[in-house]
Design a protein around this motif. Sequence first.
Motif, PDB file in Angstrom:
ATOM      1  N   PRO A  40      -3.763  -8.973  -2.229  1.00  0.00           N
ATOM      2  CA  PRO A  40      -4.727  -9.688  -3.390  1.00  0.00           C
ATOM      3  C   PRO A  40      -5.733  -9.112  -2.169  1.00  0.00           C
ATOM      4  O   PRO A  40      -6.957  -8.340  -3.616  1.00  0.00           O
ATOM      5  CB  PRO A  40      -4.731 -11.322  -2.875  1.00  0.00           C
ATOM      6  N   LEU A  41      -5.924  -9.087  -0.931  1.00  0.00           N
ATOM      7  CA  LEU A  41      -7.575  -7.981  -0.773  1.00  0.00           C
ATOM      8  C   LEU A  41      -7.474  -6.939   0.009  1.00  0.00           C
ATOM      9  O   LEU A  41      -8.151  -6.431  -0.900  1.00  0.00           O
ATOM     10  CB  LEU A  41      -7.040  -8.481   0.937  1.00  0.00           C
ATOM     11  N   GLY A  42      -6.093  -5.968  -0.636  1.00  0.00           N
ATOM     12  CA  GLY A  42      -5.837  -4.317  -0.583  1.00  0.00           C
ATOM     13  C   GLY A  42      -6.214  -3.966  -1.927  1.00  0.00           C
ATOM     14  O   GLY A  42      -7.005  -3.209  -1.589  1.00  0.00           O
ATOM     15  N   VAL A  43      -5.927  -4.971  -2.590  1.00  0.00           N
ATOM     16  CA  VAL A  43      -6.565  -4.637  -4.185  1.00  0.00           C
ATOM     17  C   VAL A  43      -7.650  -4.636  -4.364  1.00  0.00           C
ATOM     18  O   VAL A  43      -8.361  -4.460  -5.190  1.00  0.00           O
ATOM     19  CB  VAL A  43      -5.089  -6.081  -5.403  1.00  0.00           C
ATOM     20  N   THR A 117      -4.463   2.358   0.898  1.00  0.00           N
ATOM     21  CA  THR A 117      -4.401   3.552   1.448  1.00  0.00           C
ATOM     22  C   THR A 117      -3.130   3.173   0.460  1.00  0.00           C
ATOM     23  O   THR A 117      -3.334   4.920  -0.576  1.00  0.00           O
ATOM     24  CB  THR A 117      -3.860   3.733   2.788  1.00  0.00           C
ATOM     25  N   SER A 118      -2.469   2.829  -0.104  1.00  0.00           N
ATOM     26  CA  SER A 118      -1.520   3.234  -0.744  1.00  0.00           C
ATOM     27  C   SER A 118      -1.956   3.968  -3.102  1.00  0.00           C
ATOM     28  O   SER A 118      -1.676   4.533  -3.764  1.00  0.00           O
ATOM     29  CB  SER A 118      -0.137   2.213  -1.513  1.00  0.00           C
ATOM     30  N   LEU A 119      -2.603   2.309  -2.858  1.00  0.00           N
ATOM     31  CA  LEU A 119      -3.215   2.445  -4.240  1.00  0.00           C
ATOM     32  C   LEU A 119      -4.210   3.668  -4.310  1.00  0.00           C
ATOM     33  O   LEU A 119      -4.806   3.802  -5.413  1.00  0.00           O
ATOM     34  CB  LEU A 119      -4.336   1.247  -4.328  1.00  0.00           C
ATOM     35  N   ALA A 124      -6.405   9.785 -10.668  1.00  0.00           N
ATOM     36  CA  ALA A 124      -6.996   8.997 -11.089  1.00  0.00           C
ATOM     37  C   ALA A 124      -6.897   9.101 -12.988  1.00  0.00           C
ATOM     38  O   ALA A 124      -7.497   8.406 -13.442  1.00  0.00           O
ATOM     39  CB  ALA A 124      -8.622  10.043 -10.355  1.00  0.00           C
ATOM     40  N   GLY A 125      -6.370  10.264 -13.497  1.00  0.00           N
ATOM     41  CA  GLY A 125      -6.161  10.506 -14.278  1.00  0.00           C
ATOM     42  C   GLY A 125      -5.229   9.171 -15.248  1.00  0.00           C
ATOM     43  O   GLY A 125      -5.600   9.199 -16.252  1.00  0.00           O
ATOM     44  N   VAL A 126      -4.497   9.212 -14.238  1.00  0.00           N
ATOM     45  CA  VAL A 126      -3.128   8.068 -14.854  1.00  0.00           C
ATOM     46  C   VAL A 126      -4.812   6.807 -15.332  1.00  0.00           C
ATOM     47  O   VAL A 126      -4.444   5.785 -15.965  1.00  0.00           O
ATOM     48  CB  VAL A 126      -3.303   8.004 -14.115  1.00  0.00           C
ATOM     49  N   VAL A 127      -5.314   5.912 -14.455  1.00  0.00           N
ATOM     50  CA  VAL A 127      -6.328   5.428 -14.642  1.00  0.00           C
ATOM     51  C   VAL A 127      -7.181   5.570 -15.644  1.00  0.00           C
ATOM     52  O   VAL A 127      -7.206   4.718 -16.266  1.00  0.00           O
ATOM     53  CB  VAL A 127      -6.722   5.329 -12.984  1.00  0.00           C
ATOM     54  N   GLU A 128      -7.912   6.720 -15.670  1.00  0.00           N
ATOM     55  CA  GLU A 128      -8.256   6.870 -16.715  1.00  0.00           C
ATOM     56  C   GLU A 128      -8.384   6.972 -18.127  1.00  0.00           C
ATOM     57  O   GLU A 128      -8.557   6.330 -19.152  1.00  0.00           O
ATOM     58  CB  GLU A 128      -9.647   8.127 -16.190  1.00  0.00           C
ATOM     59  N   ILE A 141      -4.929  -3.050 -13.177  1.00  0.00           N
ATOM     60  CA  ILE A 141      -3.767  -3.497 -11.902  1.00  0.00           C
ATOM     61  C   ILE A 141      -2.008  -3.486 -11.979  1.00  0.00           C
ATOM     62  O   ILE A 141      -1.685  -3.125 -10.937  1.00  0.00           O
ATOM     63  CB  ILE A 141      -4.816  -4.022 -10.957  1.00  0.00           C
ATOM     64  N   ARG A 142      -2.023  -4.367 -12.572  1.00  0.00           N
ATOM     65  CA  ARG A 142      -0.150  -4.695 -12.960  1.00  0.00           C
ATOM     66  C   ARG A 142       0.350  -3.616 -13.618  1.00  0.00           C
ATOM     67  O   ARG A 142       0.920  -3.706 -13.114  1.00  0.00           O
ATOM     68  CB  ARG A 142      -0.927  -5.917 -13.943  1.00  0.00           C
ATOM     69  N   LYS A 143      -0.018  -2.782 -14.420  1.00  0.00           N
ATOM     70  CA  LYS A 143       0.346  -2.270 -15.170  1.00  0.00           C
ATOM     71  C   LYS A 143       0.338  -0.560 -14.566  1.00  0.00           C
ATOM     72  O   LYS A 143       1.136   0.653 -15.270  1.00  0.00           O
ATOM     73  CB  LYS A 143       0.438  -1.776 -16.432  1.00  0.00           C
ATOM     74  N   VAL A 144      -0.345  -0.387 -13.922  1.00  0.00           N
ATOM     75  CA  VAL A 144      -1.278   1.168 -13.304  1.00  0.00           C
ATOM     76  C   VAL A 144      -0.766   1.482 -11.856  1.00  0.00           C
ATOM     77  O   VAL A 144      -0.093   1.795 -11.318  1.00  0.00           O
ATOM     78  CB  VAL A 144      -2.263   1.503 -13.824  1.00  0.00           C
ATOM     79  N   TYR A 145      -1.505   0.617 -11.362  1.00  0.00           N
ATOM     80  CA  TYR A 145      -2.274   0.417 -10.082  1.00  0.00           C
ATOM     81  C   TYR A 145      -0.191   0.390  -8.886  1.00  0.00           C
ATOM     82  O   TYR A 145      -0.230   1.159  -8.604  1.00  0.00           O
ATOM     83  CB  TYR A 145      -2.660   0.037  -9.174  1.00  0.00           C
ATOM     84  N   LEU A 146      -0.392  -0.667  -9.379  1.00  0.00           N
ATOM     85  CA  LEU A 146       1.105  -1.620  -8.405  1.00  0.00           C
ATOM     86  C   LEU A 146       2.037  -0.760  -8.717  1.00  0.00           C
ATOM     87  O   LEU A 146       3.060  -0.137  -8.073  1.00  0.00           O
ATOM     88  CB  LEU A 146       1.026  -2.676  -8.868  1.00  0.00           C
ATOM     89  N   PRO A 147       2.743  -0.395 -10.377  1.00  0.00           N
ATOM     90  CA  PRO A 147       3.596   0.409 -10.156  1.00  0.00           C
ATOM     91  C   PRO A 147       3.432   2.583 -10.010  1.00  0.00           C
ATOM     92  O   PRO A 147       5.083   2.312  -9.580  1.00  0.00           O
ATOM     93  CB  PRO A 147       3.630   0.383 -11.593  1.00  0.00           C
ATOM     94  N   GLU A 148       2.877   2.457 -10.467  1.00  0.00           N
ATOM     95  CA  GLU A 148       2.812   4.215  -9.490  1.00  0.00           C
ATOM     96  C   GLU A 148       2.802   3.911  -7.953  1.00  0.00           C
ATOM     97  O   GLU A 148       3.485   5.321  -7.681  1.00  0.00           O
ATOM     98  CB  GLU A 148       1.115   4.590 -10.011  1.00  0.00           C
ATOM     99  N   ALA A 149       1.986   3.119  -7.886  1.00  0.00           N
ATOM    100  CA  ALA A 149       2.033   3.186  -5.947  1.00  0.00           C
ATOM    101  C   ALA A 149       3.079   2.575  -5.355  1.00  0.00           C
ATOM    102  O   ALA A 149       2.888   2.832  -4.193  1.00  0.00           O
ATOM    103  CB  ALA A 149       0.847   2.230  -5.401  1.00  0.00           C
ATOM    104  N   ARG A 150       4.646   2.200  -6.093  1.00  0.00           N
ATOM    105  CA  ARG A 150       5.632   1.188  -5.637  1.00  0.00           C
ATOM    106  C   ARG A 150       6.081   2.192  -4.173  1.00  0.00           C
ATOM    107  O   ARG A 150       6.824   0.848  -3.598  1.00  0.00           O
ATOM    108  CB  ARG A 150       5.958   1.333  -6.800  1.00  0.00           C
ATOM    109  N   PRO A 151       6.103   3.477  -4.382  1.00  0.00           N
ATOM    110  CA  PRO A 151       7.271   4.161  -3.456  1.00  0.00           C
ATOM    111  C   PRO A 151       6.021   3.993  -2.112  1.00  0.00           C
ATOM    112  O   PRO A 151       6.857   3.677  -1.378  1.00  0.00           O
ATOM    113  CB  PRO A 151       7.173   5.736  -3.345  1.00  0.00           C
ATOM    114  N   SER A 152       4.781   4.343  -2.411  1.00  0.00           N
ATOM    115  CA  SER A 152       4.202   4.165  -1.296  1.00  0.00           C
ATOM    116  C   SER A 152       4.057   3.086  -0.146  1.00  0.00           C
ATOM    117  O   SER A 152       3.934   2.450   0.585  1.00  0.00           O
ATOM    118  CB  SER A 152       3.015   5.087  -1.518  1.00  0.00           C
ATOM    119  N   LEU A 153       3.490   1.736  -1.694  1.00  0.00           N
ATOM    120  CA  LEU A 153       3.975   0.555  -0.973  1.00  0.00           C
ATOM    121  C   LEU A 153       5.107   0.145  -0.490  1.00  0.00           C
ATOM    122  O   LEU A 153       5.054  -0.345   0.565  1.00  0.00           O
ATOM    123  CB  LEU A 153       3.551  -0.429  -1.975  1.00  0.00           C
ATOM    124  N   ILE A 154       6.457   0.129  -1.087  1.00  0.00           N
ATOM    125  CA  ILE A 154       7.574   0.332  -0.105  1.00  0.00           C
ATOM    126  C   ILE A 154       7.460   0.653   1.075  1.00  0.00           C
ATOM    127  O   ILE A 154       7.861  -0.186   2.045  1.00  0.00           O
ATOM    128  CB  ILE A 154       9.003   0.982  -0.825  1.00  0.00           C
TER     129      ILE A 154
END
Length: 226
Positions: A40-43, A117-119, A124-128, A141-154
């Motif tokens: 949550p801090l990172g988000v 960093t991952s997020l 930005a186009g997907v978020v917009e 956050i739930r449906k765009v940021y976290l799923p799209e950043a999943r490889p980097s988050l891992i």
Amino acid sequence: MAESISLFWAEYGTLLLEGTRDTLLMVGISTVFAYVIGLPLGVLLSITSPHGILPLKWFNRILGWIVNIGRSIPFLILMVAIMDFTKLIVGTKLGVPGAIVPLVVSAAPFVARMIETSLAEVDAGVVEAAQSMGASTGQIIRKVYLPEARPSLILGASISIITILAYTAIAGAVGAGGLGDLAVRYGYQRSVSSMMLVTVILIIVMVQIIQTVFSVLSTKMDKRLR
């Protein structure tokens, strides 16, 4: 050679198994709680940045300042400095429980920056596009940021876990148990060079396994590679 290994295992095998168990416990529990705090801090760091979906300059600066302080304190100093707090939380300053609290306090700010960093890598186009469709901040956050950043988050998770593993070795030097404790007590203080060698090899093997598993998972989840 085989006889030497057999004698070494007969004398130190139980200690090594217990040390490996304690190290894995410290890493596993600390990682879970570090992510409970750090995610949550990172988000928040990400979405409140000047280019985030909920820009709050003053809040972002204060939170970033707090996180940076947490990252700046060397782990050994932090562990000693918060011993009374650790005892208040878990009832002891020593052993596996006594190491978990400082491990979490030290790793959570690191995790927060890894998440941020991952997020930041999310297109930005997907978020917009999600914003234009009326998605709320929570939905983005739930449906765009976290799923799209999943490889980097891992991949970030592998770095975080390996960092915590390194911290457990430091914690072992001041009574936390685990492989670090064995390396210091037997490998250094009693000059049992074989114990030092084996503990180092075990930690290297753990690091390689963690890195390999998480790299494979990241590759499989990266849509760009499909």
